[in-house]
Design a protein around this motif. Structure first.
Motif, PDB file in Angstrom:
ATOM      1  N   HIS A 162       0.837  -1.205   0.000  1.00  0.00           N
ATOM      2  CA  HIS A 162       0.000   0.000   0.000  1.00  0.00           C
ATOM      3  C   HIS A 162       0.870   1.254   0.000  1.00  0.00           C
ATOM      4  CE1 HIS A 162      -3.381  -2.528   0.510  1.00  0.00           C
ATOM      5  NE2 HIS A 162      -3.329  -2.683   1.829  1.00  0.00           N
ATOM      6  N   ALA A 163       1.950   1.206   0.783  1.00  0.00           N
ATOM      7  CA  ALA A 163       2.811   2.387   0.901  1.00  0.00           C
ATOM      8  C   ALA A 163       3.487   2.721  -0.432  1.00  0.00           C
ATOM      9  CB  ALA A 163       3.868   2.155   1.971  1.00  0.00           C
ATOM     10  N   ARG A 164       3.878   1.672  -1.176  1.00  0.00           N
ATOM     11  CA  ARG A 164       4.507   1.933  -2.483  1.00  0.00           C
ATOM     12  C   ARG A 164       3.526   2.621  -3.432  1.00  0.00           C
ATOM     13  NH1 ARG A 164       7.634  -2.673  -1.241  1.00  0.00           N
ATOM     14  NH2 ARG A 164       6.002  -4.135  -1.864  1.00  0.00           N
ATOM     15  N   TRP A 165       2.275   2.167  -3.435  1.00  0.00           N
ATOM     16  CA  TRP A 165       1.272   2.812  -4.304  1.00  0.00           C
ATOM     17  C   TRP A 165       0.989   4.244  -3.829  1.00  0.00           C
ATOM     18  CZ3 TRP A 165       0.353   1.138  -8.866  1.00  0.00           C
ATOM     19  CH2 TRP A 165       0.443  -0.232  -9.160  1.00  0.00           C
ATOM     20  N   ALA A 166       0.960   4.434  -2.504  1.00  0.00           N
ATOM     21  CA  ALA A 166       0.705   5.781  -1.968  1.00  0.00           C
ATOM     22  C   ALA A 166       1.849   6.736  -2.322  1.00  0.00           C
ATOM     23  CB  ALA A 166       0.532   5.713  -0.447  1.00  0.00           C
ATOM     24  N   GLU A 167       3.095   6.231  -2.297  1.00  0.00           N
ATOM     25  CA  GLU A 167       4.246   7.063  -2.653  1.00  0.00           C
ATOM     26  C   GLU A 167       4.188   7.455  -4.130  1.00  0.00           C
ATOM     27  OE1 GLU A 167       7.668   9.255  -2.640  1.00  0.00           O
ATOM     28  OE2 GLU A 167       6.447   8.571  -0.952  1.00  0.00           O
ATOM     29  N   ARG A 168       3.820   6.489  -4.987  1.00  0.00           N
ATOM     30  CA  ARG A 168       3.685   6.807  -6.418  1.00  0.00           C
ATOM     31  C   ARG A 168       2.610   7.874  -6.623  1.00  0.00           C
ATOM     32  NH1 ARG A 168       3.480   0.552  -8.472  1.00  0.00           N
ATOM     33  NH2 ARG A 168       5.666   0.043  -8.078  1.00  0.00           N
ATOM     34  N   ARG A 169       1.492   7.714  -5.894  1.00  0.00           N
ATOM     35  CA  ARG A 169       0.417   8.700  -6.028  1.00  0.00           C
ATOM     36  C   ARG A 169       0.880  10.080  -5.551  1.00  0.00           C
ATOM     37  NH1 ARG A 169      -5.126   8.216  -2.650  1.00  0.00           N
ATOM     38  NH2 ARG A 169      -3.623   8.593  -0.995  1.00  0.00           N
ATOM     39  N   ARG A 170       1.625  10.116  -4.431  1.00  0.00           N
ATOM     40  CA  ARG A 170       2.107  11.405  -3.897  1.00  0.00           C
ATOM     41  C   ARG A 170       3.002  12.119  -4.905  1.00  0.00           C
ATOM     42  NH1 ARG A 170       6.197  13.620  -0.020  1.00  0.00           N
ATOM     43  NH2 ARG A 170       7.496  11.804  -0.398  1.00  0.00           N
ATOM     44  N   ARG A 171       3.918  11.357  -5.502  1.00  0.00           N
ATOM     45  CA  ARG A 171       4.819  11.960  -6.497  1.00  0.00           C
ATOM     46  C   ARG A 171       4.044  12.458  -7.708  1.00  0.00           C
ATOM     47  NH1 ARG A 171       9.678   7.476  -6.545  1.00  0.00           N
ATOM     48  NH2 ARG A 171      10.560   7.973  -4.504  1.00  0.00           N
ATOM     49  N   LEU A 172       3.089  11.662  -8.179  1.00  0.00           N
ATOM     50  CA  LEU A 172       2.326  12.062  -9.356  1.00  0.00           C
ATOM     51  C   LEU A 172       1.438  13.263  -9.045  1.00  0.00           C
ATOM     52  CD1 LEU A 172       1.966  11.302 -12.298  1.00  0.00           C
ATOM     53  CD2 LEU A 172       0.087   9.787 -11.643  1.00  0.00           C
ATOM     54  N   GLU A 173       0.883  13.329  -7.833  1.00  0.00           N
ATOM     55  CA  GLU A 173       0.082  14.491  -7.439  1.00  0.00           C
ATOM     56  C   GLU A 173       0.929  15.764  -7.445  1.00  0.00           C
ATOM     57  OE1 GLU A 173      -3.331  12.579  -4.464  1.00  0.00           O
ATOM     58  OE2 GLU A 173      -1.382  13.187  -3.663  1.00  0.00           O
ATOM     59  N   ARG A 174       2.166  15.643  -6.939  1.00  0.00           N
ATOM     60  CA  ARG A 174       3.074  16.794  -6.919  1.00  0.00           C
ATOM     61  C   ARG A 174       3.397  17.240  -8.348  1.00  0.00           C
ATOM     62  NH1 ARG A 174       7.631  14.970  -3.606  1.00  0.00           N
ATOM     63  NH2 ARG A 174       8.379  14.061  -5.530  1.00  0.00           N
ATOM     64  N   ASP A 175       3.696  16.279  -9.227  1.00  0.00           N
ATOM     65  CA  ASP A 175       4.004  16.609 -10.627  1.00  0.00           C
ATOM     66  C   ASP A 175       2.796  17.234 -11.318  1.00  0.00           C
ATOM     67  OD1 ASP A 175       6.463  15.527 -10.172  1.00  0.00           O
ATOM     68  OD2 ASP A 175       6.074  13.629 -11.205  1.00  0.00           O
ATOM     69  N   THR A 176       1.608  16.703 -11.028  1.00  0.00           N
ATOM     70  CA  THR A 176       0.391  17.204 -11.681  1.00  0.00           C
ATOM     71  C   THR A 176       0.076  18.625 -11.234  1.00  0.00           C
ATOM     72  OG1 THR A 176      -0.445  14.942 -11.751  1.00  0.00           O
ATOM     73  CG2 THR A 176      -2.045  16.709 -12.125  1.00  0.00           C
ATOM     74  N   GLU A 177       0.321  18.912  -9.948  1.00  0.00           N
ATOM     75  CA  GLU A 177       0.088  20.266  -9.454  1.00  0.00           C
ATOM     76  C   GLU A 177       1.013  21.264 -10.151  1.00  0.00           C
ATOM     77  OE1 GLU A 177      -1.827  23.184  -7.812  1.00  0.00           O
ATOM     78  OE2 GLU A 177      -2.434  21.084  -7.626  1.00  0.00           O
ATOM     79  N   GLU A 178       2.263  20.837 -10.373  1.00  0.00           N
ATOM     80  CA  GLU A 178       3.200  21.689 -11.105  1.00  0.00           C
ATOM     81  C   GLU A 178       2.703  21.930 -12.533  1.00  0.00           C
ATOM     82  OE1 GLU A 178       7.099  20.014 -10.998  1.00  0.00           O
ATOM     83  OE2 GLU A 178       7.307  20.218  -8.826  1.00  0.00           O
ATOM     84  N   LEU A 179       2.163  20.878 -13.172  1.00  0.00           N
ATOM     85  CA  LEU A 179       1.633  21.034 -14.528  1.00  0.00           C
ATOM     86  C   LEU A 179       0.458  22.012 -14.543  1.00  0.00           C
ATOM     87  CD1 LEU A 179       1.644  17.360 -15.912  1.00  0.00           C
ATOM     88  CD2 LEU A 179       3.068  19.251 -16.689  1.00  0.00           C
ATOM     89  N   ARG A 180      -0.419  21.905 -13.535  1.00  0.00           N
ATOM     90  CA  ARG A 180      -1.574  22.818 -13.475  1.00  0.00           C
ATOM     91  C   ARG A 180      -1.111  24.266 -13.349  1.00  0.00           C
ATOM     92  NH1 ARG A 180      -4.254  18.758 -10.004  1.00  0.00           N
ATOM     93  NH2 ARG A 180      -5.893  17.778 -11.242  1.00  0.00           N
ATOM     94  N   GLU A 181      -0.094  24.459 -12.514  1.00  0.00           N
ATOM     95  CA  GLU A 181       0.438  25.819 -12.344  1.00  0.00           C
ATOM     96  C   GLU A 181       1.032  26.335 -13.652  1.00  0.00           C
ATOM     97  OE1 GLU A 181       3.194  25.718  -9.133  1.00  0.00           O
ATOM     98  OE2 GLU A 181       1.668  25.289  -7.618  1.00  0.00           O
TER      99      GLU A 181
END
Length: 933
Positions: free
Chosen positions: A710-729
């Protein structure tokens, strides 16, 4: 042989072309060689009256098109002269400005055009030289033309053509915006000729040129006039990268090369497995590629010299020359050696003898006489120029260079060697891009001299031949705009056209053109990322409880641990600095780590205040040099004291031997009986971490058997959320982004009094509009507040250096300053910078770079007349002394800013006078030579 009918038809076509393009026909007859198809196509478009963008490989002959624009300007068209003012005044001659990105290229092109058209027809305008500036043809750096456009210079009258050589420089993050400013601001009547390296988005760039300049023809040529053969050197064997041209197009690596490299790699792997005895299981013998002297000797035997060997390190370039000298390589004849010495001695007569010794002149000359040299930005400019001249003349046969040579003046070779495919970009070691590989290998093959050029990559186990094939076969070098509004640009634009038209001009920049096109792709990526985030969230879900909450606790613990580690590292560094500052001559200390680990005696405590303490020590292994706080994981402890002779010469091997014996004679343990390795700081457990760990253990998800999945999937999601927020900006920031930035800059300038509320430029604004430096607003504020008033010439040079200098690498410690007025002026400058940065942060603007104090001591000592050796030793450098080339480059920038202050309407009469005195004080020795060169 063609038939009479075919020859007749060809003659008819040629005659028709001559009638249609008479200027090109005249020009071609003067050249003495046949034009290539792309050159003829571009010149024909130019004669029709169209602007033109030419993209072609290095050495293909793009500059012929620029020279045709010169021919058109000098020839003049009877039906298109610039009108006369009255009946008694003859029509104004049409002019052509030929712009280049660097002074060396401008000087080279000026001499080429003078040789062709005569000195009375050609002028030169750079930061250093002004020759015949009213001539019909003027060669200049791009910044000079930009400044002319803003100042409304009368020299622009009659301008018909502007050639922008190396226009791909607009991607340069420091200076690229200047090219766009010029392209946007040139009068519509001027025809623009843009010459570029091969770029993959030439059509996009041309589309933008059409929108801002009108009709623009695009001429792209991928053809190299001298074929380039790609090779790999594996140990002592040289292989072709491709079997033939067809294989190159398909990226198919030569089968024999693939077989041999796989076999070599397998042998290395087996070597690891065979390691026996106590070291079994450890890595086997490291791969040792061919030695540099062996590579040069191999190239010499195979007739592949002259060659440029790219080594992405200044120290590596210098070491390569020393290795070749130590191996006894000699690539020159007696006659060539005599000519080399004659050229060198004629060029260095103005440099004082004591400075030549400091610069390593005799070792450098020894290398040149053997046909060997290095070439990098740390060298004295005149040394680099001599290397370039001797290499072009074929007297120097092998040059070890950093990648900066690929951006320099015309210096082609028969062969180019790449030692590695990784380089340091100032922040990290990164792979070469296909564009960089093409640019570097493009040096191979001299038109009119070589039948073919050769590029050699030295193989190592980390180098995959298929990766090299991809680099060699790809032409992806997209042009990316680096344009952004600056304070200086804003006041100049507003003063020239007004606020609203200025905003419209910025929106017509290539940067905004690319930004608007890229938003569509970014928005699609955001949508794809959002869908993936949902999928990752489903995988991370836990039936025991809220896994998002549990994962947040893990992240908080990791963040807290990193913060504590950083804090401990800072404390250890401060303790090491304090201990080094207390050292005295004769103290025996232990260097705990690094290459110089062991006992050492202090020869010079270096407490003169040149940044962090770097005492000069002699180790018991007889090495003498400076150590820094980075060499000490624990504070330096004085273990004993010995007597150091009063006039001890650490350069004398005998003196070093005797004193090192005394150090060993103290009977101290070399390693201090380290138990348990590195010393550990005994600190109590952090209360916050203890609290977080307790919460973590009591969370329901902590007992889940699939917790780590679960933690590995959560870490992948956290990184992708951070990247996506940068894209939105980026999406929200790109549409109309330049105009928004411009509005914020205008608001800040209005608040600070550079623009009036009605948009008019004030006296302070006019002063800002004549300051050309990255920290333009900070310089203007220093002038308005009188920060530099009352300083002596040397003090002024030191004080202004902090706004232009930028260290090559980040240094944690703040450099020290000369006490008194300089320190006071720099403190005031830092306060002003803090105010400006706060205003910028409040408005969401890119912050003005923090002043860098690292050049204050060197330029202060130089302006006071001290010796070059002492000056270079006082730089705030990580690796010891400041390289002479860096010193000259930064001193020239200080002189440039002093010149602007001397001419500034915002400076007092006394300050302008002091600035002129400071220029005279700095322009001596190696600087005076560089100024006149």
């Amino acid at each position: 042989m063609s038939s009479p009918a075919e020859r007749y038809a060809a003659a008819r076509r040629k005659a028709a072309q001559a009638a249609q393009f008479p200027a090109l026909d005249e020009f071609a007859l003067e050249l003495g060689f046949d034009l290539d198809d792309f050159q003829r196509e571009a010149c024909q478009s130019l004669e029709r009256g169209s602007g033109v963008l030419v993209c072609a490989p290095t050495g293909a002959g793009k500059t012929v098109v620029g020279e045709f624009a010169v021919h058109l300007a000098l020839r003049g068209r009877p039906d298109d002269p610039v009108p006369a003012v009255d009946a008694t005044t003859p029509p104004t001659r049409r002019k052509c400005f030929y712009t280049t990105p660097i002074k060396a290229l401008s000087n080279q092109k000026y001499h080429d055009l003078v040789a062709r058209y005569g000195a009375e027809q050609v002028g030169l305008l750079t930061g250093d030289n002004a020759i015949n500036g009213d001539a019909p043809v003027v060669v200049m750096t791009t910044e000079v033309l930009r400044n002319m456009l803003y100042a409304g210079s009368s020299t622009l009258q009659g301008l018909a053509y502007v050639v922008m050589d190396e226009v791909h420089y607009l991607a340069d993050r420091f200076r690229g915006g200047v090219w766009e400013e010029v392209i946007i601001h040139l009068p519509a009547s001027v025809t623009l000729i843009s010459l570029s390296a091969t770029v993959s988005n030439a059509e996009e760039f041309a589309d933008w040129l059409v929108t801002v300049r009108g009709e623009t023809a695009v001429v792209v040529s991928e053809h190299r006039p001298v074929p380039l053969w790609q090779h790999m050197l594996v140990g002592k064997r040289m292989f072709d990268l491709f079997h033939d041209a067809d294989a190159a197009r398909k990226h198919d690596v030569h089968p024999e090369l693939l077989r041999y490299t796989r076999e070599t790699a397998r042998r290395l792997e087996l070597g690891e497995g065979r390691s026996a005895g106590p070291g079994a299981g450890r890595r086997g013998p490291r791969w040792r590629g061919p030695l540099r002297p062996d590579i040069v000797d191999r190239l010499d035997r195979e007739g592949l010299l002259p060659a440029i060997l790219f080594i992405f390190s200044r120290a590596g370039c210098a070491a390569a020359v020393q290795q070749c000298l130590a191996a006894g390589l000699r690539l020159t004849s007696a006659e060539e050696r005599a000519e080399i010495r004659r050229v060198v001695e004629s060029r260095v007569t103005a440099i004082p003898g004591e400075d030549l010794s400091v610069l390593g002149y005799w070792e450098w000359l020894d290398g040149l006489e053997r046909g060997l040299a290095s070439h990098h930005a740390g060298m004295l400019p005149v040394f680099k120029e001599i290397v370039e001249e001797l290499f072009v003349r074929g007297l120097v046969k092998a040059v070890f260079a950093t990648e900066t040579l690929a951006l320099g003046i015309n210096m082609p070779a028969r062969c180019v060697v790449l030692e590695r495919l990784v380089k340091y970009n100032g922040e990290a070691h990164v792979d070469l891009t296909p564009g960089e590989y093409t640019q570097l290998t493009g040096r191979a093959g001299r038109r009119g001299i070589d039948v073919e050029g050769h590029a050699v990559v030295v193989w190592s186990p980390e180098t995959d031949p298929r990766h090299v094939a991809g680099l060699a076969s790809t032409r992806t070098y997209p042009l990316r705009s680096s344009f952004r509004p600056s304070y200086n640009m804003a006041v100049n634009l507003v003063g020239t056209v007004g606020v609203e038209p200025a905003r419209a001009l910025l929106e017509s920049s290539f940067a905004q053109f690319q930004a608007d096109r890229s938003v569509v792709g970014l928005a699609r990526q955001v949508q794809r990322n959002t869908e993936t985030i949902e999928a990752y969230g489903a995988e991370a879900a836990c039936h025991h409880g809220d896994f998002d909450e549990y994962f947040a606790l893990r992240v908080a613990i990791a963040d807290r641990e990193k913060a504590i580690a950083r804090q401990g590292q800072t404390q250890r560094k401060a303790a090491a600095v304090a201990s080094l500052e207390r050292l005295r001559v004769g103290d025996v200390i232990r260097v705990p780590s690094g290459r110089r680990a062991g006992l050492a005696v202090v020869l010079d405590p270096a407490t003169g205040g040149f940044g962090e303490p770097r005492p000069l020590v002699l180790t018991q292994d007889r090495w003498a040099g400076r150590v820094s706080p980075g060499d000490f994981t624990t504070p330096a402890e004085v273990l004993a004291r010995i007597r150091v002779p009063k006039h001890f010469n650490h350069r004398s091997p005998g003196a070093r031997r005797d004193l090192a014996a005394e150090v060993s004679g103290t009977g101290l343990d070399r390693h201090g009986g380290r138990r348990g390795g590195r010393s550990r700081q005994v600190t109590g457990e952090d209360h916050r971490i203890t609290q977080l760990r307790t919460e973590l253990r009591h969370h329901p998800c902590h007992v889940c058997p699939e917790r780590e999945d679960h933690a590995r999937w959560a870490e992948r999601r956290r990184r992708l959320e951070r990247d996506t927020e940068e894209l939105r900006e980026r999406v929200s920031g790109r549409t109309g982004s330049l105009a928004r930035t411009f509005d914020r800059i205008v608001a800040l300038l209005t608040e600070r009094g550079y623009l009036a509320p009605d948009g008019a430029v004030t006296d302070a604004g006019r002063m800002l509009g004549r300051i050309w430096t990255e920290a333009d607003l900070l310089v203007a504020e220093c002038l308005r507040r009188g920060v530099w008033n009352g300083l002596s010439p040397a003090e002024l040079a030191a004080a202004v250096s902090v706004v232009v200098f930028e260290a090559r690498r980040d240094v944690d410690e703040r450099a020290s300053l000369p006490r008194g007025p300089v320190a006071d002026a720099v403190d005031e400058t830092l306060k002003l910078w803090g105010e400006i940065e706060a205003d910028e942060a409040a408005r969401g603007l890119t912050a003005t770079r923090e002043p860098d104090l690292g050049f204050a001591w060197p330029v202060y000592r130089w302006a006071r007349g001290e010796a070059l050796a002492k000056v270079l030793g006082s730089g705030h450098e990580i690796d010891g002394e400041m390289p002479a080339g860096d010193f000259v480059r930064w001193a020239r920038q200080v002189v440039d800013l002093l010149g602007q202050i001397a001419d500034s309407g915002g400076a007092t009469t006394e300050l302008r006078s002091t600035a002129r005195q400071a220029i005279a004080a700095v322009n001596r020795g190696v600087l005076a030579y560089h100024t006149s060169a």
